[in-house]
Design a protein around this motif. Structure first.
Motif, PDB file in Angstrom:
ATOM      1  N   ASP A   1       0.807  -1.217   0.000  1.00 15.12           N
ATOM      2  CA  ASP A   1       0.000   0.000   0.000  1.00 15.12           C
ATOM      3  C   ASP A   1       0.843   1.271   0.000  1.00 15.12           C
ATOM      4  O   ASP A   1       0.324   2.369   0.176  1.00 15.12           O
ATOM      5  CB  ASP A   1      -0.957  -0.009   1.207  1.00 15.12           C
ATOM      6  N   GLY A   2       2.177   1.105  -0.167  1.00 13.01           N
ATOM      7  CA  GLY A   2       3.036   2.278  -0.243  1.00 13.01           C
ATOM      8  C   GLY A   2       3.119   3.085   1.031  1.00 13.01           C
ATOM      9  O   GLY A   2       3.389   4.285   1.000  1.00 13.01           O
ATOM     10  N   ARG A   3       2.907   2.448   2.177  1.00  8.69           N
ATOM     11  CA  ARG A   3       2.938   3.172   3.449  1.00  8.69           C
ATOM     12  C   ARG A   3       3.680   2.386   4.522  1.00  8.69           C
ATOM     13  O   ARG A   3       3.633   1.163   4.571  1.00  8.69           O
ATOM     14  CB  ARG A   3       1.533   3.503   3.926  1.00  8.69           C
ATOM     15  N   LEU A   4       4.378   3.135   5.374  1.00 10.36           N
ATOM     16  CA  LEU A   4       5.153   2.523   6.460  1.00 10.36           C
ATOM     17  C   LEU A   4       5.274   3.518   7.616  1.00 10.36           C
ATOM     18  O   LEU A   4       5.243   4.721   7.392  1.00 10.36           O
ATOM     19  CB  LEU A   4       6.564   2.155   5.987  1.00 10.36           C
ATOM     20  N   ARG A   5       5.477   2.982   8.805  1.00  5.74           N
ATOM     21  CA  ARG A   5       5.740   3.854   9.948  1.00  5.74           C
ATOM     22  C   ARG A   5       7.146   4.431   9.838  1.00  5.74           C
ATOM     23  O   ARG A   5       8.045   3.776   9.310  1.00  5.74           O
ATOM     24  CB  ARG A   5       5.649   3.066  11.258  1.00  5.74           C
ATOM     25  N   MET A   6       7.346   5.599  10.377  1.00  8.10           N
ATOM     26  CA  MET A   6       8.662   6.238  10.386  1.00  8.10           C
ATOM     27  C   MET A   6       9.735   5.294  10.936  1.00  8.10           C
ATOM     28  O   MET A   6      10.787   5.100  10.322  1.00  8.10           O
ATOM     29  CB  MET A   6       8.624   7.525  11.233  1.00  8.10           C
TER      30      MET A   6
ATOM     31  N   LEU B   1      11.666  15.240   1.420  1.00  6.15           N
ATOM     32  CA  LEU B   1      10.857  14.545   0.424  1.00  6.15           C
ATOM     33  C   LEU B   1       9.423  15.066   0.416  1.00  6.15           C
ATOM     34  O   LEU B   1       8.775  15.122  -0.635  1.00  6.15           O
ATOM     35  CB  LEU B   1      10.881  13.034   0.693  1.00  6.15           C
ATOM     36  N   GLN B   2       8.949  15.447   1.601  1.00 13.65           N
ATOM     37  CA  GLN B   2       7.590  15.989   1.670  1.00 13.65           C
ATOM     38  C   GLN B   2       7.534  17.354   0.985  1.00 13.65           C
ATOM     39  O   GLN B   2       6.598  17.639   0.241  1.00 13.65           O
ATOM     40  CB  GLN B   2       7.155  16.097   3.137  1.00 13.65           C
ATOM     41  N   LYS B   3       8.567  18.184   1.223  1.00 13.27           N
ATOM     42  CA  LYS B   3       8.639  19.480   0.556  1.00 13.27           C
ATOM     43  C   LYS B   3       8.605  19.305  -0.961  1.00 13.27           C
ATOM     44  O   LYS B   3       8.019  20.112  -1.678  1.00 13.27           O
ATOM     45  CB  LYS B   3       9.941  20.204   0.931  1.00 13.27           C
ATOM     46  N   ALA B   4       9.249  18.247  -1.429  1.00 13.46           N
ATOM     47  CA  ALA B   4       9.309  17.986  -2.871  1.00 13.46           C
ATOM     48  C   ALA B   4       8.030  17.321  -3.381  1.00 13.46           C
ATOM     49  O   ALA B   4       7.902  17.039  -4.570  1.00 13.46           O
ATOM     50  CB  ALA B   4      10.532  17.121  -3.186  1.00 13.46           C
ATOM     51  N   GLY B   5       7.106  17.030  -2.467  1.00 12.39           N
ATOM     52  CA  GLY B   5       5.824  16.456  -2.872  1.00 12.39           C
ATOM     53  C   GLY B   5       5.873  14.983  -3.208  1.00 12.39           C
ATOM     54  O   GLY B   5       4.977  14.446  -3.854  1.00 12.39           O
ATOM     55  N   LEU B   6       6.940  14.304  -2.759  1.00 17.12           N
ATOM     56  CA  LEU B   6       7.117  12.902  -3.142  1.00 17.12           C
ATOM     57  C   LEU B   6       6.492  11.940  -2.143  1.00 17.12           C
ATOM     58  O   LEU B   6       6.259  10.776  -2.455  1.00 17.12           O
ATOM     59  CB  LEU B   6       8.607  12.600  -3.309  1.00 17.12           C
ATOM     60  N   LEU B   7       6.246  12.428  -0.940  1.00 18.02           N
ATOM     61  CA  LEU B   7       5.527  11.626   0.052  1.00 18.02           C
ATOM     62  C   LEU B   7       4.785  12.554   0.996  1.00 18.02           C
ATOM     63  O   LEU B   7       5.029  13.764   1.028  1.00 18.02           O
ATOM     64  CB  LEU B   7       6.479  10.708   0.820  1.00 18.02           C
ATOM     65  N   ILE B   8       3.851  11.990   1.746  1.00 17.34           N
ATOM     66  CA  ILE B   8       3.180  12.763   2.796  1.00 17.34           C
ATOM     67  C   ILE B   8       3.269  11.993   4.104  1.00 17.34           C
ATOM     68  O   ILE B   8       3.493  10.779   4.109  1.00 17.34           O
ATOM     69  CB  ILE B   8       1.694  13.035   2.477  1.00 17.34           C
ATOM     70  N   ARG B   9       3.145  12.704   5.200  1.00 15.73           N
ATOM     71  CA  ARG B   9       3.100  12.061   6.505  1.00 15.73           C
ATOM     72  C   ARG B   9       1.715  12.251   7.084  1.00 15.73           C
ATOM     73  O   ARG B   9       1.159  13.346   7.021  1.00 15.73           O
ATOM     74  CB  ARG B   9       4.151  12.678   7.427  1.00 15.73           C
ATOM     75  N   GLU B  10       1.160  11.182   7.650  1.00 14.94           N
ATOM     76  CA  GLU B  10      -0.133  11.324   8.302  1.00 14.94           C
ATOM     77  C   GLU B  10      -0.138  10.497   9.576  1.00 14.94           C
ATOM     78  O   GLU B  10       0.592   9.515   9.689  1.00 14.94           O
ATOM     79  CB  GLU B  10      -1.255  10.895   7.351  1.00 14.94           C
ATOM     80  N   PRO B  11      -0.972  10.918  10.544  1.00  7.57           N
ATOM     81  CA  PRO B  11      -1.024  10.187  11.811  1.00  7.57           C
ATOM     82  C   PRO B  11      -1.548   8.771  11.608  1.00  7.57           C
ATOM     83  O   PRO B  11      -2.376   8.529  10.738  1.00  7.57           O
ATOM     84  CB  PRO B  11      -1.996  11.025  12.658  1.00  7.57           C
ATOM     85  N   SER B  12      -1.047   7.864  12.413  1.00  4.92           N
ATOM     86  CA  SER B  12      -1.489   6.475  12.318  1.00  4.92           C
ATOM     87  C   SER B  12      -2.855   6.296  12.966  1.00  4.92           C
ATOM     88  O   SER B  12      -3.189   6.979  13.934  1.00  4.92           O
ATOM     89  CB  SER B  12      -0.461   5.572  13.007  1.00  4.92           C
ATOM     90  N   ALA B  13      -3.640   5.389  12.430  1.00  2.00           N
ATOM     91  CA  ALA B  13      -4.977   5.160  12.957  1.00  2.00           C
ATOM     92  C   ALA B  13      -4.926   4.355  14.262  1.00  2.00           C
ATOM     93  O   ALA B  13      -5.586   4.689  15.245  1.00  2.00           O
ATOM     94  CB  ALA B  13      -5.832   4.426  11.922  1.00  2.00           C
ATOM     95  N   ASP B  14      -4.077   3.323  14.287  1.00  5.20           N
ATOM     96  CA  ASP B  14      -4.080   2.404  15.436  1.00  5.20           C
ATOM     97  C   ASP B  14      -3.250   2.903  16.605  1.00  5.20           C
ATOM     98  O   ASP B  14      -3.525   2.598  17.746  1.00  5.20           O
ATOM     99  CB  ASP B  14      -3.608   1.005  15.039  1.00  5.20           C
ATOM    100  N   ASP B  15      -2.197   3.683  16.324  1.00  9.82           N
ATOM    101  CA  ASP B  15      -1.330   4.128  17.416  1.00  9.82           C
ATOM    102  C   ASP B  15      -1.063   5.613  17.249  1.00  9.82           C
ATOM    103  O   ASP B  15      -0.400   6.035  16.323  1.00  9.82           O
ATOM    104  CB  ASP B  15      -0.012   3.334  17.385  1.00  9.82           C
ATOM    105  N   GLU B  16      -1.582   6.399  18.168  1.00  7.75           N
ATOM    106  CA  GLU B  16      -1.531   7.851  17.997  1.00  7.75           C
ATOM    107  C   GLU B  16      -0.139   8.430  18.174  1.00  7.75           C
ATOM    108  O   GLU B  16       0.076   9.616  17.945  1.00  7.75           O
ATOM    109  CB  GLU B  16      -2.533   8.539  18.932  1.00  7.75           C
ATOM    110  N   ARG B  17       0.817   7.584  18.604  1.00  7.43           N
ATOM    111  CA  ARG B  17       2.184   8.086  18.687  1.00  7.43           C
ATOM    112  C   ARG B  17       2.849   8.065  17.312  1.00  7.43           C
ATOM    113  O   ARG B  17       3.783   8.808  17.037  1.00  7.43           O
ATOM    114  CB  ARG B  17       3.018   7.201  19.621  1.00  7.43           C
ATOM    115  N   SER B  18       2.371   7.180  16.485  1.00  6.16           N
ATOM    116  CA  SER B  18       3.059   6.906  15.220  1.00  6.16           C
ATOM    117  C   SER B  18       2.687   7.848  14.091  1.00  6.16           C
ATOM    118  O   SER B  18       1.580   8.381  14.038  1.00  6.16           O
ATOM    119  CB  SER B  18       2.743   5.476  14.763  1.00  6.16           C
ATOM    120  N   THR B  19       3.635   8.030  13.200  1.00  7.57           N
ATOM    121  CA  THR B  19       3.391   8.737  11.957  1.00  7.57           C
ATOM    122  C   THR B  19       3.625   7.757  10.814  1.00  7.57           C
ATOM    123  O   THR B  19       4.581   6.986  10.843  1.00  7.57           O
ATOM    124  CB  THR B  19       4.367   9.914  11.800  1.00  7.57           C
TER     125      THR B  19
END
Lengths: 150, 150
Positions: A44-49, A70-88
């Motif tokens: 799914d193209g997603r992983l924890r930091m 990479l986010q500034k370059a628009g190549l990825l985004i960071r979003e909060p994790s659903a299951d663990d609120e500490r994770s990005t």
DNA sequence: TATTGTTATACTCTATAACTATA
DNA sequence: TATAGTTATAGAGTATAACAATA
């Protein structure tokens, strides 16, 4: 020791070659390419930091820096994790995937030229096998981000 | 590509491991270790700056920086060349040689643990052979310091 | 208490371009 | 004109430690 020194030298020469290609064709460093490729490798193209940091042998702060770039370059985004609120969770964007697709053919060419030019099929198979097993074992070692401070 | 990715990952993991050992035991970086080891490999422990730069895939200015660091630490000296007054020759000092001798046993241990732990003799031979031939061919490519500016 | 991630900071390293001197 | 080396400079990257938030 001969095997070790040769391995290191080959790795460094190869890294120099691909680094230049990635910089020229995609404007990214090898580490950034590794991050994107690691994400692209996930279904799914997603992983924890932390998981990305562990796979790439990086400090977490180092990964934060690169993720910001990479986010500034628009190549990825960071979003909060659903299951663990500490994770990005880091997610590859369509542009990120496009960049990989755009950069990969020339990348493969460089690797072929620099690394596989004069190797026959059995050499490649043997190398892939040996070095693949090595990697699997080395990955089993305790991750970088888990190391306790002194 | 599997062989390539595995090779790069193994190289990076290994480099991290030895880098830490060298920093802890000798206070030097891997690049600095390479410079010292390259000199020690010469019969008389001396080489021209450009020749060192070429072997280690470095820009000449980068080598100047490292040579300055190593000279400050008393591990090598620079002296004018006898045959060509443009050239500078780098010479390993006794302290430089001592440091190598002091650092090498633990270095070998790390390499053994990280790299060769679960490899049998034939694996090592095959790896050394493949990767050794690779290095020889890659060394034949035009040197880094000779690249013309764009 | 342990883990996740970010920030502040300081440092190492690298390369490019301009320069000097010699071949 | 080409080569050897240094310097000035600027930028990229890395890690450590301190911190806030959550488990």
């Amino acid at each position: 020791m001969a095997a070790y020194f040769a391995l290191m030298e080959v790795g460094n020469l190869l890294q120099h070659a691909v680094e230049q290609q990635l910089r020229d064709d995609g404007g990214i460093s090898y580490v950034q390419f590794q991050i994107l490729a690691t994400l692209a490798d996930e279904p799914d193209g997603r992983l924890r930091m932390t998981d990305v940091a562990d796979r790439l042998v990086h400090s977490r702060s180092g990964l934060t820096y690169q993720a910001t770039q990479l986010q500034k370059a628009g190549l990825l985004i960071r979003e909060p994790s659903a299951d663990d609120e500490r994770s990005t969770v880091v997610v590859l964007t369509p542009s990120g995937r496009d960049l990989l697709v755009r950069v990969l053919p020339a990348h493969v060419d460089v690797v072929r030229q620099v690394l596989f030019e004069d190797m026959d099929r059995t050499d490649v198979t043997v190398l892939a096998d040996t070095v693949g097993r090595l990697r699997d074992r080395m990955r089993a070692a305790p991750p970088r981000s888990a190391r306790r401070p002194r």
